[in-house]
Design a protein around this motif. Structure first.
Motif, PDB file in Angstrom:
ATOM      1  N   ASN A 256       0.821  -1.214   0.000  1.00 34.90           N
ATOM      2  CA  ASN A 256       0.000   0.000   0.000  1.00 34.90           C
ATOM      3  C   ASN A 256       0.855   1.263   0.000  1.00 34.90           C
ATOM      4  N   ALA A 257       1.997   1.243   0.688  1.00 36.82           N
ATOM      5  CA  ALA A 257       2.878   2.408   0.709  1.00 36.82           C
ATOM      6  C   ALA A 257       3.486   2.661  -0.666  1.00 36.82           C
ATOM      7  N   ILE A 258       3.880   1.586  -1.355  1.00 36.64           N
ATOM      8  CA  ILE A 258       4.392   1.728  -2.724  1.00 36.64           C
ATOM      9  C   ILE A 258       3.294   2.233  -3.653  1.00 36.64           C
ATOM     10  N   ALA A 259       2.103   1.662  -3.532  1.00 37.01           N
ATOM     11  CA  ALA A 259       1.003   2.040  -4.420  1.00 37.01           C
ATOM     12  C   ALA A 259       0.621   3.510  -4.251  1.00 37.01           C
ATOM     13  N   GLN A 260       0.630   4.000  -3.023  1.00 36.09           N
ATOM     14  CA  GLN A 260       0.280   5.404  -2.814  1.00 36.09           C
ATOM     15  C   GLN A 260       1.217   6.329  -3.578  1.00 36.09           C
ATOM     16  N   ARG A 261       2.460   5.932  -3.730  1.00 32.37           N
ATOM     17  CA  ARG A 261       3.445   6.763  -4.410  1.00 32.37           C
ATOM     18  C   ARG A 261       3.480   6.521  -5.918  1.00 32.37           C
ATOM     19  N   ILE A 262       3.463   5.256  -6.331  1.00 30.46           N
ATOM     20  CA  ILE A 262       3.530   4.952  -7.763  1.00 30.46           C
ATOM     21  C   ILE A 262       2.221   5.333  -8.464  1.00 30.46           C
ATOM     22  N   ASN A 263       1.078   5.045  -7.850  1.00 27.57           N
ATOM     23  CA  ASN A 263      -0.197   5.403  -8.466  1.00 27.57           C
ATOM     24  C   ASN A 263      -0.309   6.909  -8.679  1.00 27.57           C
ATOM     25  N   ALA A 264       0.189   7.685  -7.731  1.00 26.24           N
ATOM     26  CA  ALA A 264       0.148   9.142  -7.869  1.00 26.24           C
ATOM     27  C   ALA A 264       0.995   9.596  -9.057  1.00 26.24           C
ATOM     28  N   ARG A 265       2.167   9.010  -9.208  1.00 27.89           N
ATOM     29  CA  ARG A 265       3.029   9.369 -10.346  1.00 27.89           C
ATOM     30  C   ARG A 265       2.404   8.919 -11.663  1.00 27.89           C
ATOM     31  N   LEU A 266       1.792   7.744 -11.655  1.00 26.61           N
ATOM     32  CA  LEU A 266       1.124   7.248 -12.852  1.00 26.61           C
ATOM     33  C   LEU A 266      -0.029   8.164 -13.250  1.00 26.61           C
ATOM     34  N   TYR A 267      -0.800   8.584 -12.275  1.00 28.07           N
ATOM     35  CA  TYR A 267      -1.931   9.487 -12.534  1.00 28.07           C
ATOM     36  C   TYR A 267      -1.448  10.795 -13.163  1.00 28.07           C
ATOM     37  N   ASP A 268      -0.410  11.376 -12.602  1.00 21.06           N
ATOM     38  CA  ASP A 268       0.124  12.633 -13.151  1.00 21.06           C
ATOM     39  C   ASP A 268       0.687  12.428 -14.551  1.00 21.06           C
TER      40      ASP A 268
END
Length: 300
Positions: A256-268
């Motif tokens: 979940n900690a990785i996803a919070q960071r990678i998903n945000a970058r993917l979204y941007d």
């Protein structure tokens, strides 16, 4: 008088330790953002988005969202990769499933490592079959592999489960790339195990899955891998399905900690490309949010 010189240093060390441990990944409070969602249900659904795709388009030229360790919703922060049920994921627009089975004397239970996910392979097959009956315009791709057992012989059990819990004709029985029209209403098994062909071979895809992220200090390296593969997909060989995993984990960095960071970058990253018709293939995530799924789908 005691020295205070060590206090700032101790504070710095504590901050670094929290970063290494991925402390934000230990939070019990649910989060629903446009890119990340660990609440029990999606913000909105999109169960039939493939109905708008032309029948003649090769499936390798479709951009679709997927989930890593699709059924991993139990076992604590180190094991959990999703928070939505299989039915909710499919109805939210997910079209690639990553399914791991433990094989014991012909039984196929769902596992993420040692963590039993309170389900068996028949539950997955019934869920997919029910969904495709309700939405025959759709198709579902499913990577299937053995986990937490080393029999290297799950083919016979998989076939038995298909006959028991689904229908043989539900499957796409070819290594050849189908068109969208040919794939409608079908489950395409991406076979990550030995035996005769059940569908397509998982290894035939162009895959980026750098899942080892030791600590949160390594997130930038993980994102670089994701970014490079996403950049390669639109100009890559259209005969191959590109599969990019945004997921990752390590002993000091929970999913979940990785996803919070990678998903945000993917979204941007995707937000900056809105309006362009790009083939990304399959983008697979932990804890994706409905708006991020929709953004991926819109690239079709």
């Amino acid at each position: 008088m005691a020295s205070t010189k060590g206090v700032p240093r101790m504070g710095k060390m504590l901050i670094e330790l929290m970063t290494l441990l991925g402390a934000v990944g230990l939070s019990n409070s649910a989060i629903q953002r446009p890119d990340y969602d660990d609440t029990p249900a999606p913000e909105f659904l999109n169960p039939s988005w493939m109905a708008d795709l032309p029948d003649s388009r090769p499936l390798s030229e479709v951009t679709m969202p997927g989930t890593h360790n699709t059924m991993a919703i139990y076992g604590g922060a180190l094991a959990e990769c999703q928070s939505w049920s299989l039915a909710s994921q499919l109805r939210a627009g997910v079209r690639f499933l990553d399914v791991r089975v433990r094989h014991v004397r012909g039984n196929l239970t769902i596992h993420h490592g040692v963590s039993y996910q309170r389900a068996h392979f028949g539950d997955v097959l019934e869920g997919v079959a029910d969904f495709l009956r309700e939405y025959p315009s759709e198709t579902v791709l499913m990577r299937l592999k053995e986990e937490f057992s080393e029999t290297y012989d799950i083919y016979g059990a998989v076939v038995s489960y298909i006959h028991l819990y689904a229908d043989w004709d539900l499957l796409w029985h070819s290594r050849l790339m189908p068109t969208v029209g040919q794939a409608r209403g079908k489950l395409i098994v991406l076979q990550d195990f030995g035996g005769p062909d059940l569908g397509m071979r998982y290894g035939s895809l162009d895959i980026a899955d750098d899942w080892k992220v030791p600590t949160l200090l390594h997130v930038a390296e993980k994102w670089q891998s994701v970014h490079e593969h996403l950049e390669a997909a639109p100009v890559g060989n259209k005969a191959y399905i590109f599969l990019t995993y945004g997921s990752g984990a390590g002993i000091f960095a929970y999913p979940n900690a990785i996803a919070q960071r990678i998903n945000a970058r993917l979204y941007d990253y995707l937000m900056a490309l809105i309006g362009q018709n790009r083939r990304f293939g399959i983008i697979t995530m932990d804890f994706p949010a409905a708006p991020l799924l929709q953004m991926i789908i819109n690239f079709n």
